[in-house]
Design an enzyme around this catalytic site. Structure first.
Site, mmCIF file in Angstrom:
data_model
loop_
_atom_site.group_PDB
_atom_site.id
_atom_site.type_symbol
_atom_site.label_atom_id
_atom_site.label_comp_id
_atom_site.label_asym_id
_atom_site.label_seq_id
_atom_site.Cartn_x
_atom_site.Cartn_y
_atom_site.Cartn_z
ATOM 1 N N SER A 76 -6.231 7.391 -5.558
ATOM 2 C CA SER A 76 -4.888 6.818 -5.665
ATOM 3 C C SER A 76 -3.919 7.840 -6.171
ATOM 4 C CB SER A 76 -4.957 5.727 -6.828
ATOM 5 O OG SER A 76 -3.579 5.091 -7.012
ATOM 6 N N THR A 108 -5.395 -1.866 -6.823
ATOM 7 C CA THR A 108 -5.536 -1.675 -5.348
ATOM 8 C C THR A 108 -6.862 -2.290 -5.057
ATOM 9 O OG1 THR A 108 -5.851 0.205 -3.877
ATOM 10 C CG2 THR A 108 -6.726 0.752 -6.083
ATOM 11 N N LYS A 168 -6.481 -7.265 -5.403
ATOM 12 C CA LYS A 168 -4.927 -7.825 -5.363
ATOM 13 C C LYS A 168 -5.040 -9.315 -5.045
ATOM 14 C CE LYS A 168 -3.980 -4.247 -2.470
ATOM 15 N NZ LYS A 168 -2.789 -3.623 -1.635
ATOM 16 N N ASN A 202 -0.070 -6.649 -7.030
ATOM 17 C CA ASN A 202 -0.594 -5.098 -7.052
ATOM 18 C C ASN A 202 0.029 -4.451 -8.376
ATOM 19 O OD1 ASN A 202 2.185 -4.586 -6.332
ATOM 20 N ND2 ASN A 202 1.798 -3.651 -4.294
ATOM 21 N N GLY A 261 -3.166 -7.023 8.466
ATOM 22 C CA GLY A 261 -3.645 -6.870 7.014
ATOM 23 C C GLY A 261 -2.739 -7.174 5.944
ATOM 24 N N ALA A 301 -0.747 -4.993 4.254
ATOM 25 C CA ALA A 301 0.417 -4.381 4.315
ATOM 26 C C ALA A 301 1.153 -5.161 5.436
ATOM 27 C CB ALA A 301 0.229 -2.827 4.725
ATOM 28 N N GLY A 341 5.181 6.787 5.937
ATOM 29 C CA GLY A 341 5.054 5.676 4.721
ATOM 30 C C GLY A 341 5.565 6.232 3.424
#
Ligand code: NAP
Length: 291
Positions: free
Chosen positions: A19, A66, A70, A91, A132, A134, A246
């Site tokens: 992360s 994460t 979630k 999150n 999914g 995102a 992103g």
């Protein structure tokens, strides 16, 4: 004096070693002179509730989450933000005054990154690849931002059918067929929300001919930030499309989370600079990054 002084923050997950949240959050905390450490905590699947009870007795003022926590966190909250409720995913959690409030920063982080690029989704036709976690946040946020039509293109439409219940503007189509090609032909924006092309993923798009269906004015956005430029973005750029990765979404999510933790509005432009100074050297080391 900030309410976070002397407190701790963390990200929980399993795995959690990869992360970037500790780097992002600590960069902002340090630049703001807030005396708070941000760490990472491995919490295995199925242990979310037990960990949370124990964490509430410690110095933690909040945490990010994460995989795989979630969805589990949703039912463990006293309050949920509108987005967390809508996405059924948490999150970011603020622990304050004996209460747990759950947020989800995915959709708003995405929307703010579009705004930074001068892209206003209102009235646009938008194609989204994947269905999914995102994708769900991106699609529902785009519907809330009054995009005209959002076509969700995925390999298992049955799994994503419930997304279409949120708005008449959302439709779910099978990836690869003629309806997908039609959706691409009148898209103003294409957003990749699959992990195809992500560093460490074995699989890649089988080909990029589908990009040929997009109008040349369409922007191609890949929510992936590792590498900074995926094959999809390279191919889209070669065909003359404006492209975005992103990173903006990731950074805005970090800023939003710290606003929730600290209860104060932050100067987003200044925070973005602070984060980029720490983050870019790390991401540019990525083996797959475009030259
Ligand atoms: P996820 O919940 O696992 O969803 C992945 C989606 O991609 C699913 O719809 C899956 O389809 C589809 N997919 C996977 N492999 C595929 C393939 N070979 N062909 C077609 N579709 C495929 O993952 P996620 O959490 O949404 O994350 C997706 C990506 O977004 C990751 O790369 C993640 O790093 C990135 N992300 C970025 C940000 C940011 O801030 N920039 C935030 C969140 C996520 P099935 O359901 O059929 O398996």
């Amino acid at each position: 004096m900030n309410i976070l002084d002397g407190k701790e923050l963390a990200i929980i997950g399993d795995p959690v070693g990869h992360s970037l949240s500790p780097l992002i959050q600590q960069a902002m905390l340090d630049s703001l002179g807030i005396r708070c450490r941000y760490g990472r905590i491995r919490v295995p699947s199925g242990e979310t509730a037990a960990w949370l009870v124990q964490a509430e007795h410690g110095p933690l003022a909040g945490f990010n989450a994460t995989m795989p926590h979630k969805a589990d966190l949703v039912r463990l909250m006293d309050d949920l933000s509108e987005d967390a409720h809508m996405y059924r995913s948490v999150n970011t959690v603020v622990l304050r005054d004996g209460r747990r409030k759950g947020y989800n920063t995915d959709g708003e982080g995405f929307a703010r990154s579009l705004r930074d690029a001068g892209i206003l989704p209102g009235g646009m036709n938008i194609a989204v690849l994947g269905a999914g976690g995102a994708a769900r946040s991106v699609v529902l946020k785009l519907a809330a931002c009054s995009a005209d039509r959002i076509s969700v293109l995925c390999r298992t439409p049955a799994k994503a059918a419930e997304m279409a219940q949120f708005s008449r503007r959302i439709r779910v189509l099978r990836m690869g067929g003629a309806p997908m090609m039609e959706a691409l032909a009148d898209a103003d924006l294409l957003v990749n929300c699959t992990p195809l092309g992500m560093e460490g993923m074995e699989t890649q798009f089988a080909g990029f001919d589908f990009l040929g269906r997009l109008p040349v004015h369409a922007c191609v956005y890949d929510v992936i930030y590792r590498p900074l430029k995926t094959r999809l973005l390279e191919e889209a750029e070669r065909r003359g499309h404006a492209v975005m990765n992103g990173l903006g979404m990731l950074i805005h999510q970090g800023i939003l989370a710290l606003e929730y933790f600290s209860g104060q509005a932050l100067d987003a432009a200044a925070m973005k600079d602070v984060i980029l100074r720490r983050l870019l050297p790390v991401l540019e080391q990525s083996h797959c990054a475009a030259p």
